[in-house]
Design a protein around this motif. Sequence first.
Motif, PDB file in Angstrom:
ATOM      1  N   HIS A   1       3.438  -2.386   6.667  1.00 40.00           N
ATOM      2  CA  HIS A   1       2.235  -1.573   6.403  1.00 40.00           C
ATOM      3  C   HIS A   1       2.042  -0.487   7.452  1.00 40.00           C
ATOM      4  CE1 HIS A   1       0.021  -3.937   3.254  1.00 40.00           C
ATOM      5  NE2 HIS A   1       0.980  -4.784   3.581  1.00 40.00           N
ATOM      6  N   GLY A   2       0.979   0.308   7.241  1.00 38.96           N
ATOM      7  CA  GLY A   2       0.539   1.270   8.237  1.00 38.96           C
ATOM      8  C   GLY A   2      -0.973   1.168   8.327  1.00 38.96           C
TER       9      GLY A   2
ATOM     10  N   ARG B   1      -3.102   3.520  -2.338  1.00 40.72           N
ATOM     11  CA  ARG B   1      -3.301   2.152  -1.855  1.00 40.72           C
ATOM     12  C   ARG B   1      -3.339   1.127  -2.994  1.00 40.72           C
ATOM     13  NH1 ARG B   1      -5.540  -0.397   2.736  1.00 40.72           N
ATOM     14  NH2 ARG B   1      -6.967  -2.092   2.279  1.00 40.72           N
TER      15      ARG B   1
ATOM     16  N   GLU C   1       1.329   4.198   2.651  1.00 38.28           N
ATOM     17  CA  GLU C   1       1.739   3.876   4.022  1.00 38.28           C
ATOM     18  C   GLU C   1       3.265   3.901   4.052  1.00 38.28           C
ATOM     19  OE1 GLU C   1      -0.170   0.032   4.441  1.00 38.28           O
ATOM     20  OE2 GLU C   1      -2.160   0.890   4.171  1.00 38.28           O
TER      21      GLU C   1
ATOM     22  N   HIS D   1       0.876  -1.171   0.000  1.00 38.05           N
ATOM     23  CA  HIS D   1       0.000   0.000   0.000  1.00 38.05           C
ATOM     24  C   HIS D   1       0.915   1.222   0.000  1.00 38.05           C
ATOM     25  CE1 HIS D   1      -3.122  -2.760   2.036  1.00 38.05           C
ATOM     26  NE2 HIS D   1      -3.243  -2.782   0.722  1.00 38.05           N
TER      27      HIS D   1
HETATM   28 ZN   LIG Z   1      -1.546  -1.588   4.280  1.00 38.97          ZN
END
Ligand SMILES: [Zn+2]
Length: 387
Positions: free
Chosen positions: A214-215, A147, A86, A83
């Motif tokens: 990720h975030g 994303r 992030e 993504h």
């Molecule tokens: Zn993510």
Amino acid sequence: MRRELTNKLSLGLAVALIALLGGIDLYRHRHFQVPIVLGPGVTKVEPLSAYSPRLKGTLADTKVFTLEGREPGGKVILMASSHANEPAGTLAALMFIENAVVEKGTVIVIPFFNHSGSRATRPGDGYPLYFDIPTDWGRKRFRMGNRDAAPLEAWPDPDVYIHFPDRQLLSYIDVRNSNRTWPGRSNGPLMERVTWGAMEIMRGQKVDIAIDLHGAETMFPVTNCIVAPEKSMRIATLASLTVKAMEGFENHVESSPSGFRGLSHREIGDYSDTLPFLLEAPIPFLDQPTGPKTVKLLLDGKDPFLLSLSRKKKLFVPYDEAGWPLDKRVGQHLSVTLEILRQYSKKTPDRAIKIGGVPRYAEVVKNGVGHYFHDPSAAKPDSVVYH
Ligand SMILES: [Zn+2]
């Protein structure tokens, strides 16, 4: 009649001009290259299409950096920007490439996993196109991505994305979400070809561990955590407990649901011998009820609306006036990654992975992320890769 035609023509011209002027910035962003200074550990840079040939010639093809250690041992693959909105994971992955010295084992890094997404944006949400990080030698600029992969590469979207091979029905947009298209197939939709390439690396090179960075929103329960399936659970738990005891930050463990398909922490484990882990660091920028989506919010994570929601106990992480700065998020990713590798190496000494040169949480919080990026203009030209 003639006046009407003139009016229509001028209106058409004005619309075209606005589209053109707006498009120039998006075009520049799509073609902006981030310089990466290859650190002492990098032994090979190759395209992912070497493993997934049908990616060749597309903007979804991306670079794979290998850092082969002095001594043989275990292997880990780090993936970031699945993504591309992030960025803490991307910065952590780039810090490995620029700084890691591998003493034992092999580290494989894919910093822009959804490369197409890293060159797209989300104009409807008013995303900034770039963000700058202060370094010891000036400011380093990065693309802020989206994303999902850009429709320019992966078009048209289906009405429903049918996951392969489970045939679970997912949202149409998930066909462009590289964390819904695992394990992928060589001739599937574009993002399936990306995940399939990574699976080929893991299966072909007998990779022991996969870490997907990720975030996640502070209002989302699966944040500030390690997501792990059954087979990775013991190591995830030990890593979580150790960072809390030794480094003083929380990072709880979430179990990977077996009924929700397409995610790295599920499919990598089910379709290879590799142990997957997905790391989520909180990113206030992604929460819905914030002020404008500025670079400042992206970097310091301070927002008055989140602060008031925190007082009403609506967030899943502790949150105060200090926000949730990027240095903290990147430091967390680095420490948890290193701790997973340490725990695995303790348990499996013949497949140990030993890495020096990568800072841990406290050092990153103290020195700032930028301290660990090297000046591309001072590096030897053949050690700078543009990506
Ligand atoms: Zn993510």
